[in-house]
Design a protein around this motif. Structure first.
Motif, mmCIF file in Angstrom:
data_model
loop_
_atom_site.group_PDB
_atom_site.id
_atom_site.type_symbol
_atom_site.label_atom_id
_atom_site.label_comp_id
_atom_site.label_asym_id
_atom_site.label_seq_id
_atom_site.Cartn_x
_atom_site.Cartn_y
_atom_site.Cartn_z
ATOM 1 N N HIS A 26 -6.381 -19.663 74.483
ATOM 2 C CA HIS A 26 -5.285 -18.652 74.908
ATOM 3 C C HIS A 26 -4.057 -19.193 74.150
ATOM 4 O O HIS A 26 -3.111 -18.726 74.247
ATOM 5 C CB HIS A 26 -5.580 -17.875 76.238
ATOM 6 N N THR A 43 -3.928 -17.276 69.955
ATOM 7 C CA THR A 43 -3.395 -15.454 70.001
ATOM 8 C C THR A 43 -2.374 -15.135 68.684
ATOM 9 O O THR A 43 -1.506 -16.129 68.600
ATOM 10 C CB THR A 43 -3.202 -15.616 71.664
ATOM 11 N N SER A 44 -2.560 -13.762 69.152
ATOM 12 C CA SER A 44 -2.038 -12.948 68.302
ATOM 13 C C SER A 44 -0.135 -12.875 68.419
ATOM 14 O O SER A 44 0.207 -11.832 67.919
ATOM 15 C CB SER A 44 -2.942 -11.845 67.176
ATOM 16 N N PHE A 45 -0.218 -12.884 69.829
ATOM 17 C CA PHE A 45 0.656 -12.518 70.686
ATOM 18 C C PHE A 45 1.769 -12.858 70.390
ATOM 19 O O PHE A 45 3.188 -12.131 70.116
ATOM 20 C CB PHE A 45 0.918 -12.336 71.926
ATOM 21 N N SER A 85 -8.497 -13.790 66.736
ATOM 22 C CA SER A 85 -7.849 -13.548 67.542
ATOM 23 C C SER A 85 -7.908 -13.282 68.625
ATOM 24 O O SER A 85 -7.899 -13.262 69.709
ATOM 25 C CB SER A 85 -6.503 -13.414 67.451
ATOM 26 N N ALA A 92 -9.486 -14.741 71.612
ATOM 27 C CA ALA A 92 -8.172 -15.729 72.540
ATOM 28 C C ALA A 92 -7.089 -14.882 72.740
ATOM 29 O O ALA A 92 -6.371 -15.267 74.204
ATOM 30 C CB ALA A 92 -7.596 -16.239 71.619
ATOM 31 N N ASP A 93 -7.571 -13.992 72.421
ATOM 32 C CA ASP A 93 -6.419 -12.727 73.206
ATOM 33 C C ASP A 93 -6.637 -12.168 74.460
ATOM 34 O O ASP A 93 -6.257 -11.883 75.143
ATOM 35 C CB ASP A 93 -5.769 -11.109 71.844
ATOM 36 N N SER A 94 -8.492 -11.657 74.598
ATOM 37 C CA SER A 94 -8.501 -11.473 75.700
ATOM 38 C C SER A 94 -8.476 -12.445 76.945
ATOM 39 O O SER A 94 -7.887 -12.214 78.353
ATOM 40 C CB SER A 94 -10.060 -10.994 75.631
ATOM 41 N N LEU A 128 -6.083 -15.061 77.004
ATOM 42 C CA LEU A 128 -4.315 -15.101 77.250
ATOM 43 C C LEU A 128 -4.580 -13.740 78.528
ATOM 44 O O LEU A 128 -3.305 -14.037 79.944
ATOM 45 C CB LEU A 128 -3.346 -14.560 76.184
#
Length: 328
Positions: free
Chosen positions: A168, A172-174, A200, A203-205, A207
């Motif tokens: 995360h 992450t793509s954020f 991503s 990793a996004d989930s 995060l």
């Protein structure tokens, strides 16, 4: 994150879980099953294996009880169906658990998936978001009163350990896509089919999971609930078996060089759930060390996303259940 993972020391001697009870989600394979085995060898009295496939769960129970190190301690093991891709199943689980286990000392939220492709869940959300994030928030929302009451009865805080991932922080793509700039909501951004790179998605989930943990911890009394999150690093489990053959071969090669054994991964989860003290409440453990909140979550944009995510999640949960006081 270094390529070669640091050595992990075994659990300290002298841990005795006699009289204690635990619930583990995703307990029929990999880290969940290994964590169950380790807790039982530490004299855990009662264990609930929360599993999607009850037949597989019963086979796991029989295998655990066939282990001489476990059978000699005469534990009670129970199987309870939990399909984290089905909100009805989650609600049913949360209602049934207190009936078969009046008091719980340890809850380990281990169930999770990693997917490259966008897969819709029956709940209407993207599957990784549902399984890794929303299912766990619903479990916590529906179980918090029971967990708090358990602490009052035992005189010790109920321990909740959520298995997270340091991915995360780095995958992450954020930070690059700023979901609140491009979409009206964070969950809408994550549910959309074309917004997230396949690499991503996991990793996004995760995060979201870390953000929720950081938001929830200050809302609960650490004298009643100790909540932490742990990343056991790369572990040699079947979580990558879903990959196409050409990717799986590459990942298996990396695992052969870098991955920890399932036993070592289990040490780290048990450490977070049993050994780490109240100072771990609301903290993310990388191996056995408390990690600083990730750079993105600390940023202004990250703080805004975290606040919005909490509000959005509460809206989602209110559609399904009555929120406990801590979440209102």
């Amino acid at each position: 994150m270094p390529f070669f993972q640091p050595k992990v020391t075994p659990l300290p001697s002298g841990i005795d879980l006699q009289g204690k009870s635990a619930v583990i989600t995703g307990a029929s394979a990999g880290l969940g099953l290994e964590t169950a085995r380790q807790l039982l060898t530490l004299n855990l009295s009662t264990l609930v294996l929360a599993v999607r496939n009850e037949s597989k769960g019963k086979a796991c129970m029989e295998a655990l009880l066939a282990d001489l190190d476990i059978s000699s301690k005469s534990p009670t093991i129970k199987i309870l169906k939990l399909d984290v891709n089905d909100n009805t199943s989650i609600i049913s689980f949360s209602k049934t658990l207190p009936q078969i286990l009046p008091v719980v000392d340890i809850l380990i939220l281990n169930a999770g998936i990693s997917r490259l492709k966008h897969n819709p869940s029956p709940t209407g959300h993207e599957e990784s978001v549902q399984v890794n994030y929303l299912a766990n928030t619903l479990l916590l929302a529906t179980l918090l009163p029971y967990l708090t009451t358990s602490a009052s009865q035992t005189g010790s805080p109920t321990r909740i350990t959520w298995v997270g991932s340091r991915m995360h922080e780095i995958m992450t793509s954020f930070p690059k896509k700023s979901p609140l700039v491009t979409h009206t909501s964070i969950l809408e951004y994550l549910d959309a089919k074309s917004t997230i790179s396949p690499f991503s998605r996991y990793a996004d989930s995760k995060l979201l999971c870390a953000m929720f943990m950081y938001s929830l911890a200050p809302r609960v009394d650490p004298r009643k609930i100790v909540l932490n999150m742990v990343c056991p690093g790369m572990v040699d489990t079947g979580i990558s078996d879903f990959l196409p053959v050409y990717w799986r071969v590459l990942v298996d090669l990396v695992k052969a060089v870098r991955a920890r054994s399932v036993e070592v991964g289990g040490w780290l989860i048990v450490n977070a759930a049993v050994v780490a003290g109240e100072e771990s409440h609301g903290r993310f453990l990388g191996d056995k060390e408390v990690l600083e909140v990730s750079k993105y979550i600390r940023s202004e944009a990250g703080r805004e996303v975290q606040e919005n995510l909490w509000d959005e999640t509460m809206v989602e949960l209110r559609k399904i259940t009555t929120l406990p006081e801590e979440l209102r």
